[in-house]
Scaffold this active site. Structure first.
Site, PDB file in Angstrom:
ATOM      1  N   ASP A 132     -12.143 -65.087 -57.347  1.00 11.37           N
ATOM      2  CA  ASP A 132     -13.771 -66.075 -57.610  1.00 11.37           C
ATOM      3  C   ASP A 132     -14.088 -67.185 -56.466  1.00 11.37           C
ATOM      4  O   ASP A 132     -13.785 -68.436 -57.601  1.00 11.37           O
ATOM      5  CB  ASP A 132     -13.319 -65.568 -59.229  1.00 11.37           C
ATOM      6  N   ASP A 311     -20.440 -68.296 -54.152  1.00 12.46           N
ATOM      7  CA  ASP A 311     -19.385 -67.243 -54.818  1.00 12.46           C
ATOM      8  C   ASP A 311     -19.193 -66.343 -54.390  1.00 12.46           C
ATOM      9  O   ASP A 311     -20.191 -65.927 -54.251  1.00 12.46           O
ATOM     10  CB  ASP A 311     -21.068 -67.441 -56.052  1.00 12.46           C
TER      11      ASP A 311
END
Ligand code: NAG
Ligand code: NAG
Ligand code: NAG
Length: 422
Positions: A132, A311
């Protein structure tokens, strides 16, 4: 020092036949499955994902404030503004009778996330983790966790000679989900490279969102900068860099197949041509200055003070309501699908899926129509991969954007670069 770094990196290359990379996989891919038969599905998964993104970013902003004593520019309500380049009429709404496919009971709770493998401890214990770039901490479910961790592989610090209990408790909020436990330090290996004394959250409770049925990997590794760490510690990648094992750069390919994380450089087998680089305006999230929005290579809005973050942990391309509406108003036949799907969703004509582009660093980055299209809602209305969300202080360049490129996250030069994947 420089020599040492060069030697250790060379050593890696030689010793490990293996390049410092790990494949990334998905148990189930929301985007791919929504397109398998061309029909828009997985609404609940997408909505859950959006909420998770929102809360994750807010968590990061709060951690930033604690770690730096400053308020993040994006948290000051300065979301930036857009100026449309032409005046288009407001959007027609998708008719509510089209509820057939869209508003079925929402049972699909899958997350769209990219996971790879790490080992933790001495001797090594193996875990799958979500990779992530929108957060900075590493956490795992641990032995002693209540039934909420059932089905996951549990980290057992007592079986690791290198584990140290810092005795600091942690609480991580990700969307509706959260994880609690104690922070340990231990040896962590990723892609054949080792970090010593890395902070790892050993969870003794997972909220339902992290239970195995909803969250297939065991834990998560945050790949953003130290300023976002809720633990107030170095993220795994920062530890690898400061301990001299890798240069401060990594490459990511996200696709239906062949997805990969490459540490310490880029995997030249996975892209063609040069990177188009964009400087970071903040080193906390991978934050870029969004300059303009385009439809079919025509600029439809210029932006002022709008921040976009890169992201891997977000599925869709997310923007603020003002900018997103300008984009769809510039697309002939686009409709507002908020009453059918939910707030922030729009449709575009299936037979004329537009090319939506984002201008960053004076260069236009286009999202391929086939990736932009989330599937048929009904008739000629297909759901668009750009959605709007109130209360998210950034644009979020998630999978819908990243699948179009091979992406380099170059911390050393404070930039992100995008190349053509192959
Ligand atoms: C880690 O330390 C905390 C605080 O002392 C303690 O409550 C917890 O049980 C310890 N965890 C393990 C796995 O030993
Ligand atoms: C953690 O998440 C659960 C939902 O799964 C929620 O009920 C609980 O209140 C949350 N805890 C905190 C402290 O927010
Ligand atoms: C863009 O960034 C990549 C990765 O850091 C680097 O290899 C390349 O030389 C950069 N290109 C330019 C034009 O600066």
């Amino acid at each position: 020092m420089v020599l040492l770094k060069a030697v250790s990196f060379f050593y890696l290359g030689v010793c490990a036949l293996a390049l410092p990379k790990i494949p990334l996989s998905k148990r189930k891919d929301i985007l791919a499955s929504s397109k398998r038969d061309g029909v828009f599905k997985n609404i609940n998964a997408l909505k859950t994902q959006m909420e998770k993104t929102k809360s994750k970013l807010q968590t990061g902003l709060l951690a930033f404030e604690r770690n730096t004593g400053k308020i993040h520019p994006a948290a000051q309500g300065a979301q930036g503004t857009f100026a449309a380049t032409s005046n288009n009429p407001p959007l027609e709404k998708v008719s509510v009778s089209k509820r057939a496919t869209a508003a079925e009971p929402l049972t699909d709770f899958e997350e769209d996330l990219w996971f790879g493998t790490i080992t933790v401890g001495t001797p090594p214990q193996t875990f799958t983790v979500d990779i992530d770039t929108g957060s900075s901490d590493t956490f795992l479910p641990a032995v002693g966790c209540d039934s909420t961790c059932d089905g996951h592989t549990l980290y057992d610090p007592s079986a690791s000679s290198s584990a140290v209990n810092t005795t600091d408790p942690f609480f991580l909020q990700f969307g509706a989900g959260n994880a609690t436990g104690f922070i340990f330090t231990d040896t962590v290996e990723i892609a054949g490279i080792t970090a010593r004394a890395q902070s790892v959250g050993a969870s003794n409770h997972y909220s339902v969102e992290f239970e195995e049925v909803n969250f297939p990997p065991d834990g998560l590794v945050g790949m953003a900068f130290p300023a976002l760490s809720v633990f107030g510690d170095n993220p795994l990648f920062t530890t690898l860099v400061t301990q001299g094992t890798v240069p401060p750069v990594f490459g990511v390919k996200l696709a239906d197949t062949g997805s990969e994380l490459f540490l310490g450089g880029v995997d030249t087998a996975l892209f063609t041509g040069a990177f188009r680089n964009v400087s970071l305006i903040e080193e906390d999230f991978y934050a870029l200055n969004l300059q303009a929005l385009a439809v079919n290579n025509q600029v439809v809005a210029t932006a002022n003070g709008v921040v976009a973050i890169v992201d891997t942990g977000t599925t869709l391309l997310i923007g603020d309501p003002e900018g997103v509406e300008i984009v769809y108003e510039a697309i002939p036949g686009a409709k507002d699908a908020s009453e059918v799907i939910g707030p922030g969703f729009f449709t575009v004509p299936c037979n004329r899926i537009p090319t939506v582009g984002i201008e960053l660093g004076n260069q236009l980055f286009n999202v391929a129509p086939a990736i932009f299209n989330l599937g048929v809602l009904e008739g000629n209305d297909c759901v668009g991969g750009l959605v709007s969300m109130e209360g998210v202080p950034f644009w979020v360049l998630g999978d819908i954007f990243l699948r179009n490129f091979y992406t380099v996250f170059d911390q050393g030069n404070a930039r992100v670069g995008f190349a053509t994947p192959r």
